[in-house]
Design a protein around this motif. Structure first.
Motif, PDB file in Angstrom:
ATOM      1  N   ALA A 152       0.830  -1.306   0.052  1.00 51.39           N
ATOM      2  CA  ALA A 152      -0.054   0.131   0.019  1.00 51.39           C
ATOM      3  C   ALA A 152       0.659   1.162  -0.046  1.00 51.39           C
ATOM      4  CB  ALA A 152      -0.775   0.038   1.251  1.00 51.39           C
ATOM      5  N   LEU A 153       1.981   1.071   0.908  1.00 48.22           N
ATOM      6  CA  LEU A 153       2.693   2.238   0.810  1.00 48.22           C
ATOM      7  C   LEU A 153       3.572   2.499  -0.478  1.00 48.22           C
ATOM      8  CD1 LEU A 153       4.465   1.869   4.305  1.00 48.22           C
ATOM      9  CD2 LEU A 153       3.444   3.654   3.465  1.00 48.22           C
ATOM     10  N   LEU A 154       3.937   1.415  -1.189  1.00 54.02           N
ATOM     11  CA  LEU A 154       4.712   1.474  -2.554  1.00 54.02           C
ATOM     12  C   LEU A 154       3.804   1.981  -3.550  1.00 54.02           C
ATOM     13  CD1 LEU A 154       6.942  -1.768  -1.762  1.00 54.02           C
ATOM     14  CD2 LEU A 154       7.646   0.707  -2.072  1.00 54.02           C
ATOM     15  N   ASN A 155       2.478   1.533  -3.525  1.00 55.44           N
ATOM     16  CA  ASN A 155       1.505   1.901  -4.418  1.00 55.44           C
ATOM     17  C   ASN A 155       0.940   3.377  -4.428  1.00 55.44           C
ATOM     18  OD1 ASN A 155       1.774  -0.442  -6.021  1.00 55.44           O
ATOM     19  ND2 ASN A 155       0.210  -1.365  -4.727  1.00 55.44           N
ATOM     20  N   GLY A 156       1.252   4.152  -3.408  1.00 53.62           N
ATOM     21  CA  GLY A 156       0.960   5.360  -2.789  1.00 53.62           C
ATOM     22  C   GLY A 156      -0.574   5.264  -2.442  1.00 53.62           C
ATOM     23  N   GLU A 157      -1.190   4.103  -1.887  1.00 55.83           N
ATOM     24  CA  GLU A 157      -2.643   4.156  -1.279  1.00 55.83           C
ATOM     25  C   GLU A 157      -2.609   4.587   0.262  1.00 55.83           C
ATOM     26  OE1 GLU A 157      -3.557  -0.151  -1.947  1.00 55.83           O
ATOM     27  OE2 GLU A 157      -3.296   0.280  -3.992  1.00 55.83           O
ATOM     28  N   LEU A 158      -1.104   4.598   0.756  1.00 54.27           N
ATOM     29  CA  LEU A 158      -0.941   4.920   2.254  1.00 54.27           C
ATOM     30  C   LEU A 158       0.165   5.796   2.403  1.00 54.27           C
ATOM     31  CD1 LEU A 158      -2.122   3.623   5.086  1.00 54.27           C
ATOM     32  CD2 LEU A 158      -0.612   2.041   4.862  1.00 54.27           C
ATOM     33  N   THR A 159       0.355   6.664   3.070  1.00 55.88           N
ATOM     34  CA  THR A 159       1.405   7.523   3.432  1.00 55.88           C
ATOM     35  C   THR A 159       2.142   7.035   4.681  1.00 55.88           C
ATOM     36  OG1 THR A 159       0.391   9.063   4.873  1.00 55.88           O
ATOM     37  CG2 THR A 159       0.380   9.584   2.561  1.00 55.88           C
ATOM     38  N   THR A 160       3.410   7.293   5.035  1.00 55.03           N
ATOM     39  CA  THR A 160       4.001   6.826   6.032  1.00 55.03           C
ATOM     40  C   THR A 160       3.404   7.292   7.240  1.00 55.03           C
ATOM     41  OG1 THR A 160       5.733   8.461   5.805  1.00 55.03           O
ATOM     42  CG2 THR A 160       6.410   6.309   4.715  1.00 55.03           C
ATOM     43  N   GLY A 161       2.874   8.606   7.199  1.00 55.16           N
ATOM     44  CA  GLY A 161       2.104   9.265   8.378  1.00 55.16           C
ATOM     45  C   GLY A 161       1.048   8.178   8.738  1.00 55.16           C
ATOM     46  N   GLU A 162       0.227   7.950   7.923  1.00 54.43           N
ATOM     47  CA  GLU A 162      -1.130   7.255   7.971  1.00 54.43           C
ATOM     48  C   GLU A 162      -0.373   5.948   8.907  1.00 54.43           C
ATOM     49  OE1 GLU A 162      -4.230   8.667   4.840  1.00 54.43           O
ATOM     50  OE2 GLU A 162      -2.527   7.527   4.072  1.00 54.43           O
TER      51      GLU A 162
END
Length: 131
Positions: free
Chosen positions: A89-99
């Protein structure tokens, strides 16, 4: 991860076991290693994928990054805990590191969260240049 899946924040991955499962996760880890290599990783760290129980050590060595699967951290080395679902999800831009951090999907141990290592790794995990 389960709470994020239930709330719809993460998409459940199709289950893969054995060689297929390892091939999928090694593919994602290889992409992370490539991005860390391009980012000049300042020091080594280990990543533990809680859903598969897989340790991977990323070692900064002479201007490159070596990846050792099943490599555990050395004493005092930083450790990042996550899941394969969260990393994708992080790598695909679906989630930020903050989230991811706020939801407990990305957790650092043995390091200050404002360090150069954390900033470099988190930037690599959310870089659109991976694809």
């Amino acid at each position: 991860t389960q709470n994020a899946l239930k709330s719809g924040k993460l998409t459940k991955l199709p289950p893969l076991t054995g060689q297929e499962g390892l091939a999928r996760v090694y593919g994602w880890l290889g992409k992370i290693r490539s991005q860390l290599d391009a980012s000049s990783l300042p020091e080594s760290f280990s990543l533990y994928l809680v859903d598969s129980g897989l340790w991977t050590r990323f070692e900064a060595s002479n201007g490159t990054v070596l990846m050792q699967s099943h490599g555990t951290p050395t004493d005092g080395e930083a450790v990042l805990l996550s899941s394969e679902t969260s990393l994708i999800a992080l790598l695909n831009g679906e989630l930020t590191t903050g989230e991811a951090t706020q939801r407990g999907l990305l957790r650092w141990y043995s390091i200050q969260t404002d360090s150069a290592l954390v900033q470099t790794v988190e930037s690599a995990l959310t870089s659109s240049t991976l694809f």
